[in-house]
Enzyme design. Sequence first.
Site, mmCIF file in Angstrom:
data_model
loop_
_atom_site.group_PDB
_atom_site.id
_atom_site.type_symbol
_atom_site.label_atom_id
_atom_site.label_comp_id
_atom_site.label_asym_id
_atom_site.label_seq_id
_atom_site.Cartn_x
_atom_site.Cartn_y
_atom_site.Cartn_z
ATOM 1 N N SER A 154 0.862 -1.256 -0.113
ATOM 2 C CA SER A 154 -0.029 -0.026 0.189
ATOM 3 C C SER A 154 1.083 1.171 -0.073
ATOM 4 O O SER A 154 1.720 1.517 -0.719
ATOM 5 C CB SER A 154 -1.151 -0.067 1.309
ATOM 6 N N ASP A 248 -10.077 -3.566 -5.682
ATOM 7 C CA ASP A 248 -9.197 -2.658 -5.214
ATOM 8 C C ASP A 248 -9.089 -1.504 -6.162
ATOM 9 O O ASP A 248 -8.569 -1.626 -7.331
ATOM 10 C CB ASP A 248 -7.933 -3.055 -4.728
ATOM 11 N N HIS A 278 -8.227 -4.702 -0.747
ATOM 12 C CA HIS A 278 -6.894 -4.216 -0.183
ATOM 13 C C HIS A 278 -6.910 -4.489 1.105
ATOM 14 O O HIS A 278 -7.897 -4.674 1.920
ATOM 15 C CB HIS A 278 -7.243 -2.594 -0.318
#
Length: 311
Positions: A154, A248, A278
């Site tokens: 991320s 996502d 995610h």
Amino acid sequence: MTDYKTLIDAETWAFIERTNSYYPPDTIDYTIAQQRAIYDRMCREFFAGYPDGVTAETTVIAAHDIPIRIYRSATPNKAAMVLYVHGGGFILGGLDSHDDVCAELCARTGFEVVSVDYRLAPEHLHPGAFDDALHAFEWAAKTYDQPVLLCGDSAGGNLCAAVAHATRGHAKRPVGQVLIYAGLFGDRSKGSYVTHAEAPMLTVRDIEFYKHIRTGGVDRTGDVTLSPLADADFTNLPPTVLITAECDPLSSDGEAYRDRIRAAGGHATWFEEPGLVHGYLRARHTVGRARASFSRIVEAVSVLGRGNWIW
């Protein structure tokens, strides 16, 4: 509208519901202090412990006062070391939030893993986090004899890519990078940004919130240290494996980044994990698809760390 009831299986829904019980979908509407407390509690609830034979030492990169945690295996593999940069929207997380992930990565590859506790926004706006990640890489390149592999999820994947772009001309540049559902600031008008704008676990609204907090609302268009996909030059980047979740908004960033590196003559591959969301690293012990993806991540780290390319 995307039908998540068919895309996402029962195991993953159970993970989403458990996550939401600790970290509600509207958490970005809380204060930063509240968000951190909620996130830290969630991470503690999902903590899976250390595999046998892994030890950890918490210390600091003294020159820049950056806390780090070093994971070592009882059966070490000296081919490379891994610099791990955690996710959390640039405002959440630290050495504890991804503690077990780093320990398992160490156990399964044998590589020494160093986790970086970079400075968070809004107390430290961009480029604070990037500067810390860059300093950590430079420290690792100087401290370790073996090659340095970048790995992050991320926000951490964003920072890894930015470091890879910034250091490609260095005498000791990264041997590779493994980017896990990384936000690389691609084109928000198409692809997964549209199809999965309201995905479970991460929405486009969330992404815009984190970007605003990180920059303090300042327009940083074209800043490669913030948006790796804004770079005009994708030559001489390290071999790159991108792993994204289908459900996502950030997934298309993986495809776009792969295509840019390949067009520039480099090595890159992209895996979009079907039906995953995610943050699925926390589901690697309870969701079959996440377990398989974590094995793919381990393989990518192992292969790139050895200086090989198999894709």
